[in-house]
Design a protein around this motif. Structure first.
Motif, PDB file in Angstrom:
ATOM      1  N   LEU A   1       1.760  14.644   3.158  1.00 24.76           N
ATOM      2  CA  LEU A   1       2.155  13.356   3.035  1.00 24.76           C
ATOM      3  C   LEU A   1       1.826  12.629   4.793  1.00 24.76           C
ATOM      4  N   GLU A   2       1.752  12.816   5.366  1.00 24.32           N
ATOM      5  CA  GLU A   2       0.532  12.078   6.494  1.00 24.32           C
ATOM      6  C   GLU A   2      -0.677  12.115   6.408  1.00 24.32           C
ATOM      7  N   ASN A   3      -1.833  13.070   5.466  1.00 23.89           N
ATOM      8  CA  ASN A   3      -3.205  12.756   5.140  1.00 23.89           C
ATOM      9  C   ASN A   3      -2.725  11.667   3.951  1.00 23.89           C
ATOM     10  N   LYS A   4      -1.794  11.634   3.070  1.00 24.01           N
ATOM     11  CA  LYS A   4      -2.621  10.597   2.037  1.00 24.01           C
ATOM     12  C   LYS A   4      -1.810   9.064   3.188  1.00 24.01           C
ATOM     13  N   ILE A   5      -0.550   9.143   3.550  1.00 28.77           N
ATOM     14  CA  ILE A   5      -0.843   7.789   4.692  1.00 28.77           C
ATOM     15  C   ILE A   5      -1.492   7.869   5.332  1.00 28.77           C
TER      16      ILE A   5
ATOM     17  N   ARG B   1       0.563  -1.424  -0.101  1.00 32.58           N
ATOM     18  CA  ARG B   1      -0.043  -0.065   0.118  1.00 32.58           C
ATOM     19  C   ARG B   1       1.299   1.567  -0.178  1.00 32.58           C
ATOM     20  N   LEU B   2       2.052   0.939   0.594  1.00 29.68           N
ATOM     21  CA  LEU B   2       2.606   2.345   1.339  1.00 29.68           C
ATOM     22  C   LEU B   2       3.408   2.910  -0.871  1.00 29.68           C
ATOM     23  N   SER B   3       4.342   1.350  -1.167  1.00 30.38           N
ATOM     24  CA  SER B   3       4.913   2.279  -2.075  1.00 30.38           C
ATOM     25  C   SER B   3       4.290   3.119  -2.916  1.00 30.38           C
ATOM     26  N   CYS B   4       3.386   2.789  -3.276  1.00 26.39           N
ATOM     27  CA  CYS B   4       2.565   4.419  -4.238  1.00 26.39           C
ATOM     28  C   CYS B   4       2.848   5.632  -3.940  1.00 26.39           C
ATOM     29  N   LEU B   5       3.969   5.977  -2.662  1.00 24.94           N
ATOM     30  CA  LEU B   5       3.986   7.279  -2.248  1.00 24.94           C
ATOM     31  C   LEU B   5       5.432   7.874  -2.321  1.00 24.94           C
TER      32      LEU B   5
ATOM     33  N   VAL C   1       3.242   1.679  11.909  1.00 16.67           N
ATOM     34  CA  VAL C   1       3.684   3.142  10.149  1.00 16.67           C
ATOM     35  C   VAL C   1       4.447   4.543  10.892  1.00 16.67           C
ATOM     36  N   GLU C   2       5.525   4.415  10.825  1.00 19.03           N
ATOM     37  CA  GLU C   2       6.932   4.942  11.164  1.00 19.03           C
ATOM     38  C   GLU C   2       7.123   6.260   9.861  1.00 19.03           C
ATOM     39  N   LEU C   3       6.795   7.495  10.217  1.00 19.83           N
ATOM     40  CA  LEU C   3       7.056   7.962   9.086  1.00 19.83           C
ATOM     41  C   LEU C   3       7.606   9.437   9.602  1.00 19.83           C
ATOM     42  N   TYR C   4       9.155   8.609   8.744  1.00 17.36           N
ATOM     43  CA  TYR C   4      10.815  10.330   9.992  1.00 17.36           C
ATOM     44  C   TYR C   4      10.826  11.504   8.502  1.00 17.36           C
TER      45      TYR C   4
END
Length: 108
Positions: free
Chosen positions: A70-74, A11-15, A59-62
């Motif tokens: 980006l947070e809203n996309k996740i 799912r995250l690969s689209c970012l 899931v940790e976004l750094y």
């Protein structure tokens, strides 16, 4: 509906940012994502068969700066699970980490 741990990186690969389970082998340049699955609990089991596994995931976004877009996309990527979202600044690393914590069932 999420049904396996392998769906998280899929799912995250689209970012189009670096993603790793737990940690990278070499330093990564922010923004990047690490994800972990710290605990699991068997549900709906009888004496012989585990039917479902309640899996916890984070899931940790750094990032160097808070990146609300980006947070809203996740958050939208995981719109089928109940998310708990929190953020903190890591002074020693001079970056932010935003945590997206959730649970899901997968067949064992």
């Amino acid at each position: 509906m999420m049904s396996s741990i392998s769906e998280i990186p899929n799912r995250l690969s689209c970012l189009s940012i670096p993603i790793a389970y737990r940690a990278f082998n070499a330093p990564a340049i922010p923004p990047f994502i690490c994800y972990i699955t710290p605990t699991a609990k068997t549900e709906g089991a009888d004496n012989n068969t585990s039917i479902l596994l309640l899996q916890n995931a984070t899931v940790e976004l750094y990032s160097k700066f808070r990146n609300f877009k980006l947070e809203n996309k996740i958050a939208s990527i995981f719109n089928d699970v109940e998310l708990s979202i929190s953020s903190e600044y890591i002074e020693s690393e001079q970056m932010y980490v935003t945590y997206f914590e959730f649970e899901f069932f997968c067949k064992n």
